[in-house]
Design a protein around this motif. Structure first.
Motif, PDB file in Angstrom:
ATOM      1  N   MET A   1      61.942  59.458  16.760  1.00 19.00           N
ATOM      2  CA  MET A   1      61.730  58.634  17.953  1.00 19.00           C
ATOM      3  C   MET A   1      60.423  59.031  18.605  1.00 19.00           C
ATOM      4  SD  MET A   1      64.143  58.141  21.310  1.00 19.00           S
ATOM      5  CE  MET A   1      65.397  57.317  20.347  1.00 19.00           C
ATOM      6  N   ASN A   2      59.700  58.057  19.116  1.00 12.37           N
ATOM      7  CA  ASN A   2      58.415  58.295  19.772  1.00 12.37           C
ATOM      8  C   ASN A   2      58.627  59.060  21.063  1.00 12.37           C
ATOM      9  OD1 ASN A   2      55.852  58.253  20.789  1.00 12.37           O
ATOM     10  ND2 ASN A   2      55.505  56.082  20.332  1.00 12.37           N
ATOM     11  N   ASP A   3      57.770  60.104  21.267  1.00 15.48           N
ATOM     12  CA  ASP A   3      57.897  60.899  22.489  1.00 15.48           C
ATOM     13  C   ASP A   3      57.602  60.094  23.740  1.00 15.48           C
ATOM     14  OD1 ASP A   3      58.566  63.019  20.945  1.00 15.48           O
ATOM     15  OD2 ASP A   3      56.562  63.955  20.984  1.00 15.48           O
ATOM     16  N   LYS A   4      56.916  58.942  23.561  1.00 16.35           N
ATOM     17  CA  LYS A   4      56.614  58.129  24.740  1.00 16.35           C
ATOM     18  C   LYS A   4      57.871  57.515  25.342  1.00 16.35           C
ATOM     19  CE  LYS A   4      51.920  56.922  23.293  1.00 16.35           C
ATOM     20  NZ  LYS A   4      50.983  55.813  22.967  1.00 16.35           N
ATOM     21  N   ASN A   5      58.918  57.439  24.546  1.00 22.11           N
ATOM     22  CA  ASN A   5      60.175  56.861  25.048  1.00 22.11           C
ATOM     23  C   ASN A   5      61.044  57.881  25.778  1.00 22.11           C
ATOM     24  OD1 ASN A   5      59.559  54.351  23.962  1.00 22.11           O
ATOM     25  ND2 ASN A   5      60.430  54.891  21.963  1.00 22.11           N
ATOM     26  N   LEU A   6      60.617  59.137  25.804  1.00 22.52           N
ATOM     27  CA  LEU A   6      61.387  60.169  26.474  1.00 22.52           C
ATOM     28  C   LEU A   6      61.011  60.257  27.942  1.00 22.52           C
ATOM     29  CD1 LEU A   6      61.261  63.002  23.774  1.00 22.52           C
ATOM     30  CD2 LEU A   6      63.069  61.331  24.166  1.00 22.52           C
ATOM     31  N   ILE A   7      61.936  60.730  28.735  1.00 20.35           N
ATOM     32  CA  ILE A   7      61.715  60.921  30.170  1.00 20.35           C
ATOM     33  C   ILE A   7      61.608  62.414  30.419  1.00 20.35           C
ATOM     34  CG2 ILE A   7      62.691  60.630  32.471  1.00 20.35           C
ATOM     35  CD1 ILE A   7      64.107  58.151  31.465  1.00 20.35           C
ATOM     36  N   SER A   8      60.542  62.812  31.096  1.00 19.02           N
ATOM     37  CA  SER A   8      60.325  64.224  31.398  1.00 19.02           C
ATOM     38  C   SER A   8      60.788  64.519  32.819  1.00 19.02           C
ATOM     39  CB  SER A   8      58.842  64.580  31.249  1.00 19.02           C
ATOM     40  OG  SER A   8      58.433  64.410  29.906  1.00 19.02           O
ATOM     41  N   ILE A   9      61.519  65.607  32.954  1.00 20.15           N
ATOM     42  CA  ILE A   9      61.998  66.057  34.264  1.00 20.15           C
ATOM     43  C   ILE A   9      61.471  67.460  34.483  1.00 20.15           C
ATOM     44  CG2 ILE A   9      64.012  66.572  35.679  1.00 20.15           C
ATOM     45  CD1 ILE A   9      65.566  64.550  34.051  1.00 20.15           C
ATOM     46  N   LEU A  10      60.710  67.658  35.554  1.00 20.95           N
ATOM     47  CA  LEU A  10      60.141  68.958  35.886  1.00 20.95           C
ATOM     48  C   LEU A  10      61.081  69.694  36.831  1.00 20.95           C
ATOM     49  CD1 LEU A  10      56.397  67.984  36.423  1.00 20.95           C
ATOM     50  CD2 LEU A  10      57.473  68.918  34.374  1.00 20.95           C
ATOM     51  N   VAL A  11      61.380  70.931  36.481  1.00 22.04           N
ATOM     52  CA  VAL A  11      62.250  71.771  37.299  1.00 22.04           C
ATOM     53  C   VAL A  11      61.405  72.921  37.821  1.00 22.04           C
ATOM     54  CG1 VAL A  11      64.323  73.175  37.357  1.00 22.04           C
ATOM     55  CG2 VAL A  11      64.238  71.138  35.894  1.00 22.04           C
ATOM     56  N   MET A  12      61.314  73.035  39.157  1.00 22.95           N
ATOM     57  CA  MET A  12      60.464  74.052  39.769  1.00 22.95           C
ATOM     58  C   MET A  12      61.284  74.912  40.724  1.00 22.95           C
ATOM     59  SD  MET A  12      56.981  71.866  40.579  1.00 22.95           S
ATOM     60  CE  MET A  12      57.890  70.654  41.518  1.00 22.95           C
ATOM     61  N   ARG A  13      61.042  76.234  40.652  1.00 24.06           N
ATOM     62  CA  ARG A  13      61.636  77.186  41.574  1.00 24.06           C
ATOM     63  C   ARG A  13      60.567  78.182  41.987  1.00 24.06           C
ATOM     64  NH1 ARG A  13      67.251  79.594  39.526  1.00 24.06           N
ATOM     65  NH2 ARG A  13      66.865  80.722  41.496  1.00 24.06           N
ATOM     66  N   ASP A  14      60.726  78.741  43.163  1.00 23.16           N
ATOM     67  CA  ASP A  14      59.715  79.670  43.669  1.00 23.16           C
ATOM     68  C   ASP A  14      59.656  80.954  42.861  1.00 23.16           C
ATOM     69  OD1 ASP A  14      59.092  77.855  45.601  1.00 23.16           O
ATOM     70  OD2 ASP A  14      60.371  78.769  47.148  1.00 23.16           O
ATOM     71  N   VAL A  18      57.541  76.876  36.201  1.00 26.05           N
ATOM     72  CA  VAL A  18      57.923  75.476  36.069  1.00 26.05           C
ATOM     73  C   VAL A  18      58.253  75.202  34.610  1.00 26.05           C
ATOM     74  CG1 VAL A  18      57.159  73.092  36.320  1.00 26.05           C
ATOM     75  CG2 VAL A  18      56.450  74.823  37.991  1.00 26.05           C
ATOM     76  N   TYR A  19      59.403  74.525  34.427  1.00 27.56           N
ATOM     77  CA  TYR A  19      59.695  74.126  33.052  1.00 27.56           C
ATOM     78  C   TYR A  19      60.133  72.672  33.048  1.00 27.56           C
ATOM     79  CZ  TYR A  19      64.612  74.961  34.269  1.00 27.56           C
ATOM     80  OH  TYR A  19      65.836  74.932  34.854  1.00 27.56           O
ATOM     81  N   ARG A  20      59.972  72.085  31.897  1.00 28.46           N
ATOM     82  CA  ARG A  20      60.170  70.649  31.762  1.00 28.46           C
ATOM     83  C   ARG A  20      61.353  70.371  30.843  1.00 28.46           C
ATOM     84  NH1 ARG A  20      55.363  67.226  29.167  1.00 28.46           N
ATOM     85  NH2 ARG A  20      55.959  68.586  27.410  1.00 28.46           N
ATOM     86  N   VAL A  21      62.122  69.369  31.267  1.00 27.56           N
ATOM     87  CA  VAL A  21      63.247  68.908  30.460  1.00 27.56           C
ATOM     88  C   VAL A  21      62.956  67.482  30.044  1.00 27.56           C
ATOM     89  CG1 VAL A  21      65.720  68.435  30.393  1.00 27.56           C
ATOM     90  CG2 VAL A  21      64.869  70.402  31.682  1.00 27.56           C
ATOM     91  N   ARG A  22      63.053  67.226  28.771  1.00 33.57           N
ATOM     92  CA  ARG A  22      62.776  65.888  28.250  1.00 33.57           C
ATOM     93  C   ARG A  22      64.101  65.269  27.782  1.00 33.57           C
ATOM     94  NH1 ARG A  22      57.700  65.830  24.353  1.00 33.57           N
ATOM     95  NH2 ARG A  22      57.601  63.719  25.193  1.00 33.57           N
ATOM     96  N   MET A  23      64.386  64.078  28.289  1.00 27.88           N
ATOM     97  CA  MET A  23      65.656  63.407  27.993  1.00 27.88           C
ATOM     98  C   MET A  23      65.390  61.989  27.531  1.00 27.88           C
ATOM     99  SD  MET A  23      67.861  64.616  31.327  1.00 27.88           S
ATOM    100  CE  MET A  23      69.319  63.776  30.697  1.00 27.88           C
ATOM    101  N   HIS A  24      66.329  61.499  26.729  1.00 25.08           N
ATOM    102  CA  HIS A  24      66.269  60.109  26.317  1.00 25.08           C
ATOM    103  C   HIS A  24      66.737  59.216  27.472  1.00 25.08           C
ATOM    104  CE1 HIS A  24      65.341  60.787  22.078  1.00 25.08           C
ATOM    105  NE2 HIS A  24      66.175  61.823  22.120  1.00 25.08           N
ATOM    106  N   PRO A  25      66.244  58.035  27.597  1.00 28.47           N
ATOM    107  CA  PRO A  25      66.673  57.135  28.689  1.00 28.47           C
ATOM    108  C   PRO A  25      68.168  56.858  28.676  1.00 28.47           C
ATOM    109  CG  PRO A  25      64.659  56.335  27.681  1.00 28.47           C
ATOM    110  CD  PRO A  25      65.130  57.479  26.817  1.00 28.47           C
ATOM    111  N   TRP A  26      68.765  56.787  27.489  1.00 27.74           N
ATOM    112  CA  TRP A  26      70.198  56.481  27.448  1.00 27.74           C
ATOM    113  C   TRP A  26      71.036  57.616  28.038  1.00 27.74           C
ATOM    114  CZ3 TRP A  26      73.352  59.766  24.831  1.00 27.74           C
ATOM    115  CH2 TRP A  26      72.783  60.588  23.861  1.00 27.74           C
ATOM    116  N   CYS A  27      70.496  58.851  27.995  1.00 34.09           N
ATOM    117  CA  CYS A  27      71.221  59.973  28.615  1.00 34.09           C
ATOM    118  C   CYS A  27      71.265  59.810  30.131  1.00 34.09           C
ATOM    119  CB  CYS A  27      70.547  61.289  28.242  1.00 34.09           C
ATOM    120  SG  CYS A  27      70.698  61.731  26.497  1.00 34.09           S
ATOM    121  N   VAL A  28      70.126  59.368  30.699  1.00 33.12           N
ATOM    122  CA  VAL A  28      70.083  59.151  32.146  1.00 33.12           C
ATOM    123  C   VAL A  28      71.039  58.026  32.542  1.00 33.12           C
ATOM    124  CG1 VAL A  28      68.604  58.551  34.089  1.00 33.12           C
ATOM    125  CG2 VAL A  28      67.722  60.008  32.254  1.00 33.12           C
TER     126      VAL A  28
END
Length: 235
Positions: A1-14, A18-28
């Motif tokens: 699957m093309n990475d352009k179809n993935l959704i990136s979620i950035l998780v930040m804490r003090d 910072v780390y990124r979570v990449r999910m498929h749209p159907w998961c959301v």
């Protein structure tokens, strides 16, 4: 699957990088739809609990009403049976009573005058009645049990009054007795009595001819009086 179809979620804490979570749209979409479904189930579950709780409450009320109706019917049936017993007593006891009256008359021919109406005369104002009368000798006492019923089954009003008991001897004497029970009553339909009567000192068991029950309705109006042959009510 093309990475352009993935959704990136950035998780930040003090305190962390910072780390990124990449999910498929159907998961959301599944997460959103799942949340909606859980919320809908919670709403339906709450409604179901409320609905069935009301149904159960109504069933409890119906059950209580049925039990009250059954209790009322049993009381009415008992009252009808008591009246039937009274009618049988009137038929079976009247002959014995007439015989005893003649015997008392013969025994008192040469003695002082005795008014038999005062002894055996009955009163019935169609208000109250004593029924299911039973007696039993226990040592020097008589255990007397009976019920007081209303004549009018449809009358739900409260009736106040008291009960007076006398012992009638074979010689025609009417003897007052003392009872240890409270003889006053306040009834709506029926009241049961269980009275312990001491045998008067001047009498023995064989001297007792019958028991007279008098029912007075407040304020002192006699509405029922009957003399019951001891042989008919003795257990």
């Amino acid at each position: 699957m093309n990475d352009k179809n993935l959704i990136s979620i950035l998780v930040m804490r003090d305190d962390k990088d910072v780390y990124r979570v990449r999910m498929h749209p159907w998961c959301v979409k599944a997460l959103i739809y799942g949340t909606i479904l859980v919320g809908l189930c919670a709403v339906l579950g709450g409604y179901g609990v409320f609905y069935f709780w009301n149904e159960n409450k109504q069933l409890d009320i119906d059950l209580q009403n049925m039990q009250n109706t059954l209790l009322d019917n049993n009381m009415e049936l008992k009252r009808l049976r008591n009246i039937e017993k009274m009618q049988q007593y009137d038929v079976n006891g009247s002959a014995a009573l007439d015989t005893k009256i003649i015997e008392i008359k013969n025994n008192n021919t040469d003695k002082s005058y005795i008014n038999l109406n005062d002894i055996f005369g009955s009163i019935d104002k169609n208000v109250l009645i004593a029924s299911n009368v039973q007696a039993k000798f226990i040592k020097k006492f008589i255990n007397l049990s009976f019920d007081i019923n209303k004549r009018n089954f449809e009358d739900n009003g409260v009736v106040n009054g008291n009960v007076v008991i006398h012992i009638v001897s074979s010689s025609g004497d009417v003897v007052d007795v003392e009872t240890r029970s409270d003889m006053f009553f306040e009834l709506r339909r029926m009241k049961q009595y269980n009275v312990r009567i001491p045998i008067p000192k001047q009498l023995v068991k064989n001297d007792i001819f019958g028991i007279r029950i008098t029912i007075n309705q407040s304020p002192g109006k006699t509405v029922f009086r009957e003399t019951y042959l001891l042989s008919n009510i003795l257990l």
